[in-house]
Design an enzyme around this catalytic site. Sequence first.
Site, short mmCIF file in Angstrom:
data_model
loop_
_atom_site.label_atom_id
_atom_site.label_comp_id
_atom_site.label_asym_id
_atom_site.label_seq_id
_atom_site.Cartn_x
_atom_site.Cartn_y
_atom_site.Cartn_z
N GLU A 98 -4.92 -3.72 -2.02
CA GLU A 98 -6.36 -3.47 -2.00
C GLU A 98 -6.71 -2.19 -1.24
O GLU A 98 -7.85 -1.75 -1.25
CB GLU A 98 -7.10 -4.68 -1.41
CG GLU A 98 -6.83 -4.99 0.05
CD GLU A 98 -5.55 -5.81 0.29
OE1 GLU A 98 -4.57 -5.64 -0.46
OE2 GLU A 98 -5.55 -6.60 1.25
N SER A 131 5.30 -6.92 3.34
CA SER A 131 5.84 -7.23 4.67
C SER A 131 6.60 -8.56 4.64
O SER A 131 6.38 -9.40 3.75
CB SER A 131 4.69 -7.31 5.67
OG SER A 131 3.80 -8.34 5.29
N PHE A 163 0.82 -1.22 0.00
CA PHE A 163 0.00 0.00 0.00
C PHE A 163 0.85 1.27 0.00
O PHE A 163 0.36 2.33 -0.37
CB PHE A 163 -0.95 0.01 1.22
CG PHE A 163 -0.30 0.42 2.51
CD1 PHE A 163 -0.10 1.78 2.79
CD2 PHE A 163 0.13 -0.51 3.44
CE1 PHE A 163 0.52 2.17 3.98
CE2 PHE A 163 0.74 -0.13 4.62
CZ PHE A 163 0.94 1.23 4.90
N LYS A 206 -1.14 -7.17 -9.27
CA LYS A 206 -2.12 -7.26 -8.17
C LYS A 206 -1.72 -6.17 -7.18
O LYS A 206 -0.86 -6.38 -6.34
CB LYS A 206 -2.05 -8.66 -7.54
CG LYS A 206 -3.33 -9.11 -6.85
CD LYS A 206 -3.85 -8.21 -5.76
CE LYS A 206 -3.11 -8.35 -4.45
NZ LYS A 206 -3.56 -7.32 -3.44
N CYS A 220 9.43 1.70 3.58
CA CYS A 220 10.32 0.59 3.95
C CYS A 220 11.74 1.09 4.17
O CYS A 220 12.56 0.39 4.75
CB CYS A 220 10.32 -0.47 2.87
SG CYS A 220 11.05 0.10 1.35
N GLU A 265 8.69 -3.96 13.27
CA GLU A 265 8.57 -2.88 12.29
C GLU A 265 7.23 -2.19 12.58
O GLU A 265 6.17 -2.71 12.28
CB GLU A 265 8.57 -3.45 10.86
CG GLU A 265 8.50 -2.35 9.82
CD GLU A 265 8.28 -2.85 8.39
OE1 GLU A 265 7.60 -3.88 8.20
OE2 GLU A 265 8.78 -2.18 7.46
P1 NAD Z 1 1.50 -6.59 3.04
O1 NAD Z 1 2.52 -7.65 3.09
O2 NAD Z 1 0.39 -6.62 4.02
O3 NAD Z 1 0.78 -6.59 1.58
C1 NAD Z 1 1.54 -6.62 0.40
C2 NAD Z 1 0.72 -7.35 -0.67
O4 NAD Z 1 0.48 -8.68 -0.22
C3 NAD Z 1 -0.63 -6.70 -0.93
O5 NAD Z 1 -0.87 -6.70 -2.32
C4 NAD Z 1 -1.60 -7.61 -0.18
O6 NAD Z 1 -2.86 -7.68 -0.80
C5 NAD Z 1 -0.92 -8.96 -0.22
N1 NAD Z 1 -1.22 -9.77 0.97
C6 NAD Z 1 -1.47 -9.32 2.23
N2 NAD Z 1 -1.70 -10.35 3.06
C7 NAD Z 1 -1.61 -11.48 2.32
C8 NAD Z 1 -1.74 -12.87 2.62
N3 NAD Z 1 -2.02 -13.31 3.84
N4 NAD Z 1 -1.56 -13.76 1.62
C9 NAD Z 1 -1.26 -13.33 0.37
N5 NAD Z 1 -1.14 -12.03 0.03
C10 NAD Z 1 -1.30 -11.12 0.99
O7 NAD Z 1 2.27 -5.19 3.08
P2 NAD Z 1 1.64 -3.74 3.17
O8 NAD Z 1 1.10 -3.54 4.55
O9 NAD Z 1 0.78 -3.46 2.01
O10 NAD Z 1 2.97 -2.85 2.98
C11 NAD Z 1 3.82 -2.50 4.03
C12 NAD Z 1 4.98 -3.45 4.14
O11 NAD Z 1 5.68 -3.49 2.92
C13 NAD Z 1 6.00 -3.03 5.18
O12 NAD Z 1 6.45 -4.18 5.87
C14 NAD Z 1 7.13 -2.43 4.35
O13 NAD Z 1 8.41 -2.46 4.96
C15 NAD Z 1 7.08 -3.30 3.16
N6 NAD Z 1 7.71 -2.67 2.01
C16 NAD Z 1 8.93 -3.12 1.64
C17 NAD Z 1 9.58 -2.52 0.59
C18 NAD Z 1 10.93 -3.00 0.15
O14 NAD Z 1 11.36 -2.56 -0.90
N7 NAD Z 1 11.60 -3.88 0.87
C19 NAD Z 1 8.99 -1.46 -0.10
C20 NAD Z 1 7.73 -1.03 0.31
C21 NAD Z 1 7.10 -1.65 1.37
#
Ligand code: NAD
Length: 510
Positions: free
Chosen positions: A191, A241, A164, A188, A296, A395
């Site tokens: 959401e 994450s 997000f 994808k 991140c 985090e």
């Molecule tokens: P998230 O992991 O909750 O979601 C990321 C994606 O995974 C979304 O598209 C979501 O729909 C999907 N998802 C969520 N739960 C899922 C599940 N149980 N099974 C399958 N798919 C699932 O992350 P977020 O909250 O959207 O973003 C924040 C996180 O992203 C933080 O931890 C941040 O550090 C990380 N991030 C990392 C980088 C990097 O380059 N390392 C960059 C940006 C964000």
Amino acid sequence: MSETATAPVADREIETARITHWIGGRLVPGESGRSGPVYNPATGVETGRVDFATREEVDRAVAAAREAFPAWRAVSLSKRTELFFRIRELVHTHREDIARILTAEHGKVLSDAMGEVARGLEVVEFACGMPTLLKGGFSEQASTGIDVYSIRQPLGVVAGITPFNFPAMVPMWMWAPALACGNAFVLKPSEKDPSASLFVAELLQEAGVPDGVFNVVQGDKVAVDAVLEHPDIAAVSFVGSTPIARYVYETGTKHGKRVQALGGAKNHMIVLPDADIDMAADAAVSAAYGSAGERCMAISQVVAVGDVADPLIAAIRERLPKIKVGNGLEPDAEMGPLITREHRDKVAAYLDRGRDEGATVVADGRELDLVGDGFFLGVSLLDNVTPEMDVYRDEIFGPVLGVTRVGTYDEAVRLVNENPYGNGTAIFTRDGGVARQFQFEAQAGMVGVNVPIPVPVAYYSFGGWKASLFGDSHIYGPEGINFYTRGKVVTSRWPDPATSKVDLGFPQTR
Ligand code: NAD
């Protein structure tokens, strides 16, 4: 481009109340009956509902991509480059439209959203260099009369799953190199803020990207699992994450895919006693609270070495009341709300937890005085944070900066290196020798020297170490080009038919 894409954001919010998929070059309403809320985090108002895809809908998107792939990969490099220049111009022209969508759904302030689009655009510009990036090698006369050359070819249908916090930039990290290399793409998005991807889909179509080459499926775990298990998807890029990154890597590779999965972070900024205090305080405040800490690469932990701690904390503290928190569309707002009410409450709960664990709450963001139902939280500062505390280990992903006091540089580096995450880290010092030692021994993928957020420029690659990355490949830059292509080596002979004869021996090279 349709009216919807060019309408002002206020109108878009009404028009796009139903946020759908983009398959085969058009908006496709979902049929699952499942959807999720999309909020304006600055007002707390639900501005739309996003359809959640079924497996069948993911199948449809993959089928559209698969059908479009053969013709797309056959487009000449010069034509594809020309098309990418048009993409670059359209994204640039509409940068503020995209930024306004980001502010409306993510909450980050408009200037920050413009910065996000600009950094994503750099990756599109890098991808415009595809004729050079995809050049292979050539060895003439490798054996007598035999030439050997290497080429890189696209994988086919590839997918991206994005978080997000960068709803425009992170997808650009993926689709720009993937399409430039000749792949077809299924995205994808998160959401929580899904509209920017549809706007960009329309821009790509306007630029001339053939229908089916770029598709968007909205959704949750159902859509993600369908992507990870789909036999016609060759590779998956994920950013999000750490627990989900690990799951995506394990599930995707089990299903035979190439996977790069970037995870979470806990980025430490070491401040040495010789550092310029004002510069270090400015950097810590900017990197901790920009985008409400939902980056991140945010600095979430300062490690103050020796007697720098007291003056540094005083300098940080002095800056906090001046930070203007507000709706990202207000011209003077510097920090917006968090993404959802639940996330805001979760972040806020860390302040009591930190106090209970023994940290000193120097500034408490819950004291922010803002009227309305937006998901706001002010900036918080915790002193005397130690490594066994949850506020150190987790985090938090919000505007909470922790400070850990240590006696020596060695102790500070040990903290960085013992941390399970290894995304970014930074050191603030005037001593070039120590800075170089830090660059040599820091166990993180991206290191800043007097730079708090060392996100690499587009012609290097972005990625962490340890629990911040699953897979071998960093994203965008040269590693992105390698990720989205596979190598082929051709050994070629154009013999004089007069010299041809049967020879059952193993081919010799001399
Ligand atoms: P998230 O992991 O909750 O979601 C990321 C994606 O995974 C979304 O598209 C979501 O729909 C999907 N998802 C969520 N739960 C899922 C599940 N149980 N099974 C399958 N798919 C699932 O992350 P977020 O909250 O959207 O973003 C924040 C996180 O992203 C933080 O931890 C941040 O550090 C990380 N991030 C990392 C980088 C990097 O380059 N390392 C960059 C940006 C964000």
